[in-house]
Scaffold this active site. Structure first.
Site, PDB file in Angstrom:
ATOM      1  N   ARG A 211      86.366  35.813  67.317  1.00 37.23           N
ATOM      2  CA  ARG A 211      87.601  35.975  66.537  1.00 37.23           C
ATOM      3  C   ARG A 211      88.390  37.203  67.016  1.00 37.23           C
ATOM      4  O   ARG A 211      89.622  37.180  67.027  1.00 37.23           O
ATOM      5  CB  ARG A 211      87.274  36.092  65.035  1.00 37.23           C
ATOM      6  CG  ARG A 211      86.809  34.756  64.466  1.00 37.23           C
ATOM      7  CD  ARG A 211      86.071  34.920  63.152  1.00 37.23           C
ATOM      8  NE  ARG A 211      86.917  35.359  62.073  1.00 37.23           N
ATOM      9  CZ  ARG A 211      86.461  35.920  60.944  1.00 37.23           C
ATOM     10  NH1 ARG A 211      85.178  36.129  60.783  1.00 37.23           N
ATOM     11  NH2 ARG A 211      87.296  36.252  59.995  1.00 37.23           N
TER      12      ARG A 211
ATOM     13  N   ARG B 258      80.628  41.094  54.157  1.00 43.79           N
ATOM     14  CA  ARG B 258      81.520  40.414  53.208  1.00 43.79           C
ATOM     15  C   ARG B 258      80.819  39.231  52.534  1.00 43.79           C
ATOM     16  O   ARG B 258      80.091  38.469  53.171  1.00 43.79           O
ATOM     17  CB  ARG B 258      82.754  39.905  53.956  1.00 43.79           C
ATOM     18  CG  ARG B 258      83.656  39.030  53.090  1.00 43.79           C
ATOM     19  CD  ARG B 258      85.039  38.915  53.618  1.00 43.79           C
ATOM     20  NE  ARG B 258      85.147  38.164  54.861  1.00 43.79           N
ATOM     21  CZ  ARG B 258      86.289  38.030  55.536  1.00 43.79           C
ATOM     22  NH1 ARG B 258      87.392  38.600  55.087  1.00 43.79           N
ATOM     23  NH2 ARG B 258      86.330  37.352  56.662  1.00 43.79           N
TER      24      ARG B 258
ATOM     25  N   ARG C  45      80.549  33.737  54.670  1.00 45.89           N
ATOM     26  CA  ARG C  45      81.301  32.751  55.475  1.00 45.89           C
ATOM     27  C   ARG C  45      80.577  32.531  56.798  1.00 45.89           C
ATOM     28  O   ARG C  45      80.124  33.485  57.427  1.00 45.89           O
ATOM     29  CB  ARG C  45      82.719  33.288  55.746  1.00 45.89           C
ATOM     30  CG  ARG C  45      83.671  33.046  54.596  1.00 45.89           C
ATOM     31  CD  ARG C  45      85.004  33.730  54.783  1.00 45.89           C
ATOM     32  NE  ARG C  45      85.586  33.629  56.100  1.00 45.89           N
ATOM     33  CZ  ARG C  45      86.781  34.109  56.438  1.00 45.89           C
ATOM     34  NH1 ARG C  45      87.520  34.705  55.535  1.00 45.89           N
ATOM     35  NH2 ARG C  45      87.248  33.988  57.654  1.00 45.89           N
TER      36      ARG C  45
HETATM   37  P1  AMP Z   1      90.938  34.012  57.820  1.00 39.16           P
HETATM   38  O1  AMP Z   1      90.421  33.641  56.474  1.00 39.16           O
HETATM   39  O2  AMP Z   1      92.358  34.478  57.801  1.00 39.16           O
HETATM   40  O3  AMP Z   1      90.017  34.959  58.557  1.00 39.16           O
HETATM   41  O4  AMP Z   1      90.957  32.657  58.675  1.00 39.16           O
HETATM   42  C1  AMP Z   1      89.754  31.957  58.942  1.00 39.16           C
HETATM   43  C2  AMP Z   1      89.987  30.969  60.071  1.00 39.16           C
HETATM   44  O5  AMP Z   1      90.981  30.007  59.673  1.00 39.16           O
HETATM   45  C3  AMP Z   1      90.498  31.551  61.368  1.00 39.16           C
HETATM   46  O6  AMP Z   1      89.456  32.111  62.170  1.00 39.16           O
HETATM   47  C4  AMP Z   1      91.128  30.303  62.011  1.00 39.16           C
HETATM   48  O7  AMP Z   1      90.142  29.426  62.502  1.00 39.16           O
HETATM   49  C5  AMP Z   1      91.771  29.619  60.809  1.00 39.16           C
HETATM   50  N1  AMP Z   1      93.150  30.092  60.590  1.00 39.16           N
HETATM   51  C6  AMP Z   1      93.607  30.815  59.527  1.00 39.16           C
HETATM   52  N2  AMP Z   1      94.919  31.063  59.652  1.00 39.16           N
HETATM   53  C7  AMP Z   1      95.305  30.498  60.829  1.00 39.16           C
HETATM   54  C8  AMP Z   1      96.538  30.432  61.530  1.00 39.16           C
HETATM   55  N3  AMP Z   1      97.644  31.015  61.058  1.00 39.16           N
HETATM   56  N4  AMP Z   1      96.564  29.762  62.712  1.00 39.16           N
HETATM   57  C9  AMP Z   1      95.468  29.170  63.210  1.00 39.16           C
HETATM   58  N5  AMP Z   1      94.268  29.202  62.609  1.00 39.16           N
HETATM   59  C10 AMP Z   1      94.175  29.864  61.421  1.00 39.16           C
END
Ligand code: AMP
Length: 229
Positions: free
Chosen positions: A172, A128, A161
């Site tokens: 994750r 990605r 990222r």
């Molecule tokens: P994402 O872009 O959805 O993969 O999110 C990237 C990172 O942001 C995650 O690995 C978490 O560290 C944080 N994050 C995003 N959404 C949440 C959430 N609803 N609760 C807690 N951490 C979040």
């Protein structure tokens, strides 16, 4: 339309949400995007979130729930509808979301679980690339930009990222199974869970999602007609 997209990292929630946003003009609310914006701006919230995000852990519930509450309380969000991407990620967040939506009189219609196996997830996440400027998503093999490293849409620089490395992906995934997967049952018990095979092409995923939306709208129309007669 008032939906939650659920699923492991790399299932394609962001890509699908972008397409739904473009087609139906609903608000696409991604907590990951909001947190990355806050981190980029160096805000207090961004500084607080940085360590969690970059290590692949979860940002504390209170902090993300506050962010979501403010977005969902905007008038344009209740007018257009919304698609939540990356929220909720814990049962506590799912419970808080129900309360926020009830307070705002905009109950969730359903949650869509996007299912994909580990090999596909790792391939998608490690390949990605994201535009630093406009956030557009690419993949070095599946969806490459016309010019390597440059966004087709705005000419911005593409980057990987820091949490899309193999080691952080593993963390994750562990977090997903431990903290987020229990939400699947939460929505199943409310009879609000739909599932799609997220290993399919994005165009097909959009069609599957549209079919759910149509079924939901048809059922709501029938309920309204029955209530009137
Ligand atoms: P994402 O872009 O959805 O993969 O999110 C990237 C990172 O942001 C995650 O690995 C978490 O560290 C944080 N994050 C995003 N959404 C949440 C959430 N609803 N609760 C807690 N951490 C979040």
């Amino acid at each position: 339309m008032r939906l939650v997209l659920l699923g492991p990292p790399g299932a394609g929630k962001g890509t699908l949400a972008n397409q739904v946003h473009e087609k139906f003009q609903v608000a696409h609310i991604s907590t990951g995007d909001i947190l990355r914006e806050e981190m980029k701006s160096g805000s207090e919230l961004g500084q607080e979130a940085k360590g969690y995000v970059e290590s692949g852990g979860l940002v504390p519930d209170q902090l993300v729930t506050r962010l979501i509450e403010s977005r969902l309380s905007r008038k344009e969000t209740s007018d257009t509808g919304f698609l939540l991407d990356g929220f909720p990620r814990t049962t506590a967040q799912a419970e808080d979301l129900d309360k926020i939506l009830e307070t705002n009189g905009i109950p969730l219609e359903f949650a869509v679980l996007m299912e994909a196996g580990l090999p596909v997830i790792v391939q998608r996440l490690t390949g990605r690339r994201v535009c630093r400027q406009c956030g557009a998503l690419y993949h070095i093999q599946n969806m490459p930009p016309q010019k390597q490293g440059v966004c087709d849409r705005c000419g911005g620089e593409l980057y990987q990222r820091p949490d899309d490395t193999e080691e952080t992906i593993k963390k994750r995934m562990d977090v997903y199974y431990e903290k987020t997967a229990p939400i699947i049952d939460f929505y199943a018990q409310q009879d609000k869970l739909k599932k799609i095979d997220a290993e399919k092409e994005t165009a097909q995923l959009l069609k599957d999602l549209e079919a759910f939306i149509k079924d939901f709208d048809d059922a709501s129309d029938q309920d309204q007609n029955a209530a009137r007669s």
